[in-house]
Design a protein around this motif. Structure first.
Motif, PDB file in Angstrom:
ATOM      1  N   ALA A 114      18.847 -46.638  -9.184  1.00 32.44           N
ATOM      2  CA  ALA A 114      19.283 -47.953  -9.679  1.00 32.44           C
ATOM      3  C   ALA A 114      18.354 -49.027  -9.110  1.00 32.44           C
ATOM      4  O   ALA A 114      18.023 -49.991  -9.794  1.00 32.44           O
ATOM      5  CB  ALA A 114      20.725 -48.216  -9.271  1.00 32.44           C
ATOM      6  N   TYR A 171      29.775 -53.411  -1.941  1.00 33.91           N
ATOM      7  CA  TYR A 171      31.188 -53.767  -2.067  1.00 33.91           C
ATOM      8  C   TYR A 171      31.933 -52.520  -2.508  1.00 33.91           C
ATOM      9  O   TYR A 171      31.759 -52.103  -3.664  1.00 33.91           O
ATOM     10  CB  TYR A 171      31.410 -54.840  -3.149  1.00 33.91           C
ATOM     11  N   PRO A 172      32.742 -51.912  -1.617  1.00 35.72           N
ATOM     12  CA  PRO A 172      33.504 -50.732  -2.059  1.00 35.72           C
ATOM     13  C   PRO A 172      34.324 -51.090  -3.302  1.00 35.72           C
ATOM     14  O   PRO A 172      34.945 -52.156  -3.360  1.00 35.72           O
ATOM     15  CB  PRO A 172      34.410 -50.413  -0.866  1.00 35.72           C
ATOM     16  N   GLY A 226      26.292 -44.748  -5.064  1.00 31.51           N
ATOM     17  CA  GLY A 226      25.525 -45.587  -5.996  1.00 31.51           C
ATOM     18  C   GLY A 226      26.081 -45.620  -7.411  1.00 31.51           C
ATOM     19  O   GLY A 226      25.368 -45.984  -8.349  1.00 31.51           O
ATOM     20  N   SER A 273      21.852 -54.882  -6.781  1.00 32.34           N
ATOM     21  CA  SER A 273      22.080 -55.616  -5.533  1.00 32.34           C
ATOM     22  C   SER A 273      22.204 -54.608  -4.406  1.00 32.34           C
ATOM     23  O   SER A 273      22.821 -53.553  -4.577  1.00 32.34           O
ATOM     24  CB  SER A 273      23.369 -56.433  -5.647  1.00 32.34           C
ATOM     25  N   SER A 296      30.004 -44.655  -1.950  1.00 35.52           N
ATOM     26  CA  SER A 296      28.701 -45.224  -1.599  1.00 35.52           C
ATOM     27  C   SER A 296      27.478 -44.442  -2.110  1.00 35.52           C
ATOM     28  O   SER A 296      26.366 -44.607  -1.598  1.00 35.52           O
ATOM     29  CB  SER A 296      28.612 -45.399  -0.063  1.00 35.52           C
ATOM     30  N   THR A 325      34.622 -45.671 -10.990  1.00 33.38           N
ATOM     31  CA  THR A 325      35.789 -45.364 -10.156  1.00 33.38           C
ATOM     32  C   THR A 325      35.518 -45.618  -8.673  1.00 33.38           C
ATOM     33  O   THR A 325      34.371 -45.765  -8.252  1.00 33.38           O
ATOM     34  CB  THR A 325      36.172 -43.878 -10.325  1.00 33.38           C
TER      35      THR A 325
HETATM   36  N1  LIG Z   1      17.929 -46.998  -1.924  1.00 38.04           N
HETATM   37  C1  LIG Z   1      18.888 -47.109  -2.861  1.00 38.04           C
HETATM   38  N2  LIG Z   1      20.089 -47.612  -2.534  1.00 38.04           N
HETATM   39  C2  LIG Z   1      21.025 -47.684  -3.500  1.00 38.04           C
HETATM   40  C3  LIG Z   1      20.781 -47.268  -4.830  1.00 38.04           C
HETATM   41  N3  LIG Z   1      21.901 -47.440  -5.544  1.00 38.04           N
HETATM   42  C4  LIG Z   1      22.798 -47.974  -4.703  1.00 38.04           C
HETATM   43  N4  LIG Z   1      22.292 -48.127  -3.473  1.00 38.04           N
HETATM   44  C5  LIG Z   1      22.957 -48.730  -2.322  1.00 38.04           C
HETATM   45  O1  LIG Z   1      24.013 -47.895  -1.882  1.00 38.04           O
HETATM   46  C6  LIG Z   1      25.154 -48.666  -1.498  1.00 38.04           C
HETATM   47  C7  LIG Z   1      26.356 -48.232  -2.287  1.00 38.04           C
HETATM   48  O2  LIG Z   1      26.123 -48.503  -3.664  1.00 38.04           O
HETATM   49  P1  LIG Z   1      27.323 -48.628  -4.704  1.00 38.04           P
HETATM   50  O3  LIG Z   1      26.710 -48.700  -6.039  1.00 38.04           O
HETATM   51  O4  LIG Z   1      28.265 -49.702  -4.312  1.00 38.04           O
HETATM   52  O5  LIG Z   1      28.029 -47.212  -4.478  1.00 38.04           O
HETATM   53  P2  LIG Z   1      29.404 -46.683  -5.076  1.00 38.04           P
HETATM   54  O6  LIG Z   1      29.235 -45.222  -5.265  1.00 38.04           O
HETATM   55  O7  LIG Z   1      29.812 -47.469  -6.259  1.00 38.04           O
HETATM   56  O8  LIG Z   1      30.397 -46.958  -3.865  1.00 38.04           O
HETATM   57  P3  LIG Z   1      32.026 -46.948  -3.858  1.00 38.04           P
HETATM   58  O9  LIG Z   1      32.467 -48.213  -4.491  1.00 38.04           O
HETATM   59  O10 LIG Z   1      32.385 -46.855  -2.408  1.00 38.04           O
HETATM   60  O11 LIG Z   1      32.492 -45.738  -4.584  1.00 38.04           O
HETATM   61  C8  LIG Z   1      24.772 -50.143  -1.736  1.00 38.04           C
HETATM   62  O12 LIG Z   1      24.330 -50.707  -0.520  1.00 38.04           O
HETATM   63  C9  LIG Z   1      23.643 -50.039  -2.726  1.00 38.04           C
HETATM   64  O13 LIG Z   1      22.748 -51.126  -2.652  1.00 38.04           O
HETATM   65  C10 LIG Z   1      19.466 -46.765  -5.156  1.00 38.04           C
HETATM   66  O14 LIG Z   1      19.124 -46.397  -6.288  1.00 38.04           O
HETATM   67  N5  LIG Z   1      18.571 -46.705  -4.124  1.00 38.04           N
END
Ligand SMILES: Nc1nc2c(ncn2[C@@H]2O[C@H](COP(=O)(O)OP(=O)(O)OP(=O)(O)O)[C@@H](O)[C@H]2O)c(=O)[nH]1
Length: 194
Positions: free
Chosen positions: A153, A39-40, A21, A35, A19, A64
């Protein structure tokens, strides 16, 4: 042809805690959209051409699943990989601590001292909840011979730059460890070191 392997093809793996990002950075970079629905991810890959020093490099970006201290490094994240994007959230100290753990697993697996990498402080828009100082991020990168940047992002800030820095680290040959693309039927083993 999308996904075709050329001499310039580079494989980049995006790693970090859950999570932080990772997927959002890849999605923003490749598809130009963001978005806030979470979604994990298990694993996915995307292709994008990155230009460095006037040369085009078709890159495969492997996004990953989130890691924790108990996750084993998948051999596919070490064999034939050219560079790493190691992501933490600036709003999570724990995710920052994970970066060193992941980096150590990579170099240990590869039997190298350093690998081409950029450390990315993601969610840089969450400054009000910041748990990781910019200086700490820069110091961690310096200690590991990696590049460092903060990116958002959500705001599409420094996202492209993060991947470009990774490519720059690969091409700089930080450790002389840039691996050639793995042949499709490569026998098992650890890193391909040239
Ligand atoms: N405020 C903020 N939230 C973000 C940003 N990037 C991602 N998020 C939020 O953080 C959460 C996790 O983002 P993901 O991109 O799915 O994270 P991940 O590291 O791929 O997560 P996993 O699939 O569990 O490994 C989501 O609700 C995103 O919207 C950002 O730049 N700013």
């Amino acid at each position: 042809m999308p996904g075709a392997v050329t001499l310039n093809t580079r494989k980049i793996v995006v790693l970090g805690s859950r999570s932080v990002g990772k997927s959002s950075l890849v999605k923003q970079f490749v598809e130009g959209h963001y978005s806030d629905v979470y979604y994990p991810n298990t694993e996915s890959s995307a292709n994008k051409v990155i230009t460095y020093n006037g040369t085009e490099f078709p890159c495969e970006l492997i996004d990953t699943a989130g890691q924790d201290e108990f996750s084993q490094l998948n051999s596919r994240y070490a064999i034939g990989i050219h560079g790493y994007v190691l992501v933490y959230s600036i709003a999570s100290r724990a995710s920052f601590e994970m970066v060193q753990i992941i980096y150590d697993k990579i170099v240990d697996y590869c039997g190298l001292r350093t690998v081409p990498a950029v450390i990315v402080g993601a969610k840089a828009d969450l400054n009000a909840c910041r748990q990781v100082d910019a200086m700490d991020g820069a110091r961690l990168a310096h200690a590991n011979g990696a590049a460092w940047i903060e990116a958002s992002a959500l705001r599409d800030e420094n996202v492209g730059k993060a991947f470009e820095l990774c490519l720059a680290e690969i091409e700089r040959g930080t450790a002389g460890a840039a691996a050639p693309p793995a042949p499709p039927d490569a026998p098992g083993g650890k890193c391909v070191v040239m």
